[in-house]
Scaffold this motif. Structure first.
Motif, short mmCIF file in Angstrom:
data_model
loop_
_atom_site.label_atom_id
_atom_site.label_comp_id
_atom_site.label_asym_id
_atom_site.label_seq_id
_atom_site.Cartn_x
_atom_site.Cartn_y
_atom_site.Cartn_z
N MET A 157 -21.45 -37.31 12.00
CA MET A 157 -20.42 -38.22 12.51
C MET A 157 -19.04 -37.77 12.04
O MET A 157 -18.08 -37.73 12.82
CB MET A 157 -20.70 -39.66 12.04
CG MET A 157 -21.93 -40.28 12.67
SD MET A 157 -22.45 -41.80 11.83
CE MET A 157 -21.03 -42.87 12.14
N SER A 158 -18.94 -37.42 10.77
CA SER A 158 -17.67 -36.97 10.20
C SER A 158 -17.18 -35.71 10.90
O SER A 158 -16.00 -35.57 11.22
CB SER A 158 -17.80 -36.70 8.70
OG SER A 158 -18.17 -37.87 8.02
N GLU A 159 -18.10 -34.80 11.14
CA GLU A 159 -17.76 -33.55 11.82
C GLU A 159 -17.23 -33.83 13.23
O GLU A 159 -16.24 -33.24 13.67
CB GLU A 159 -19.00 -32.66 11.90
CG GLU A 159 -18.76 -31.32 12.54
CD GLU A 159 -20.03 -30.48 12.58
OE1 GLU A 159 -20.09 -29.61 13.46
OE2 GLU A 159 -20.94 -30.69 11.76
N ALA A 160 -17.87 -34.76 13.93
CA ALA A 160 -17.44 -35.10 15.29
C ALA A 160 -16.05 -35.74 15.30
O ALA A 160 -15.21 -35.42 16.14
CB ALA A 160 -18.46 -36.04 15.94
N VAL A 161 -15.81 -36.63 14.34
CA VAL A 161 -14.50 -37.29 14.26
C VAL A 161 -13.42 -36.27 13.93
O VAL A 161 -12.34 -36.27 14.55
CB VAL A 161 -14.52 -38.42 13.20
CG1 VAL A 161 -13.11 -38.92 12.90
CG2 VAL A 161 -15.40 -39.57 13.68
N ASP A 213 -30.64 -35.42 21.90
CA ASP A 213 -29.94 -34.31 21.25
C ASP A 213 -28.96 -34.90 20.24
O ASP A 213 -28.71 -36.10 20.22
CB ASP A 213 -29.24 -33.41 22.27
CG ASP A 213 -28.22 -34.13 23.13
OD1 ASP A 213 -27.71 -35.20 22.74
OD2 ASP A 213 -27.90 -33.62 24.22
N ARG A 214 -28.45 -34.04 19.40
CA ARG A 214 -27.55 -34.51 18.33
C ARG A 214 -26.32 -35.21 18.88
O ARG A 214 -25.87 -36.20 18.35
CB ARG A 214 -27.12 -33.34 17.45
CG ARG A 214 -28.16 -32.95 16.46
CD ARG A 214 -27.61 -31.94 15.50
NE ARG A 214 -28.63 -31.66 14.50
CZ ARG A 214 -28.48 -30.82 13.52
NH1 ARG A 214 -27.37 -30.15 13.40
NH2 ARG A 214 -29.46 -30.63 12.66
N GLU A 215 -25.77 -34.67 19.96
CA GLU A 215 -24.55 -35.26 20.53
C GLU A 215 -24.78 -36.71 20.95
O GLU A 215 -23.96 -37.58 20.68
CB GLU A 215 -24.09 -34.44 21.72
CG GLU A 215 -22.79 -34.92 22.31
CD GLU A 215 -22.31 -34.09 23.48
OE1 GLU A 215 -21.51 -34.61 24.26
OE2 GLU A 215 -22.74 -32.93 23.63
N ALA A 257 -24.11 -43.42 17.20
CA ALA A 257 -23.76 -43.84 15.83
C ALA A 257 -22.26 -44.16 15.74
O ALA A 257 -21.87 -45.15 15.11
CB ALA A 257 -24.13 -42.74 14.84
N LEU A 258 -21.43 -43.35 16.38
CA LEU A 258 -19.99 -43.62 16.36
C LEU A 258 -19.67 -44.90 17.13
O LEU A 258 -18.74 -45.63 16.76
CB LEU A 258 -19.22 -42.43 16.94
CG LEU A 258 -19.21 -41.18 16.07
CD1 LEU A 258 -18.58 -40.01 16.82
CD2 LEU A 258 -18.48 -41.43 14.76
N GLY A 259 -20.43 -45.19 18.16
CA GLY A 259 -20.26 -46.44 18.89
C GLY A 259 -20.56 -47.64 18.00
O GLY A 259 -19.81 -48.63 17.98
N LYS A 309 -29.92 -40.49 6.66
CA LYS A 309 -28.67 -41.18 6.96
C LYS A 309 -27.46 -40.37 6.48
O LYS A 309 -26.44 -40.34 7.16
CB LYS A 309 -28.69 -42.57 6.30
CG LYS A 309 -27.55 -43.45 6.71
CD LYS A 309 -27.75 -44.84 6.12
CE LYS A 309 -26.62 -45.76 6.46
NZ LYS A 309 -26.82 -47.10 5.90
N GLY A 310 -27.57 -39.72 5.36
CA GLY A 310 -26.48 -38.89 4.86
C GLY A 310 -26.15 -37.75 5.82
O GLY A 310 -24.99 -37.44 6.07
#
Length: 87
Positions: A57-61, A7-9, A15-17, A50-51
């Protein structure tokens, strides 16, 4: 992990790791796929490229940063709390 259970999460967390461990230049779809035990093409079901991954990733941060800001009745105090949270 079975790519059908991705899933996306999970993908964004991996990716954040990678971002935290090795920096932005090392975040590739292939490396994220390895981190979640899948093949890179299976990630395309969860983001176009990738974009799109960087957008997720930006949304999660940002979401995590906003959740960490202490509540305040004064917008200036709230904004002061946002700075360290984003950092």
């Amino acid at each position: 992990m079975d790519s059908r259970n991705l899933d996306r999460e999970t993908i964004v967390r991996a990716a954040l790791g990678l971002l935290a461990e090795r920096g932005l230049a090392t975040v590739t779809l292939r490396k994220v796929a390895v981190a979640v035990g899948a093949r890179a093409p299976s990630l395309y079901w969860h983001g176009a490229d990738k974009g799109a991954l960087f957008g997720l990733m930006s949304e999660a941060v940002l979401k995590q940063s906003l959740e960490q800001v202490p509540p305040s009745d004064d917008w200036r105090d709230w904004l002061r709390g946002l700075g360290p949270s984003v950092w």
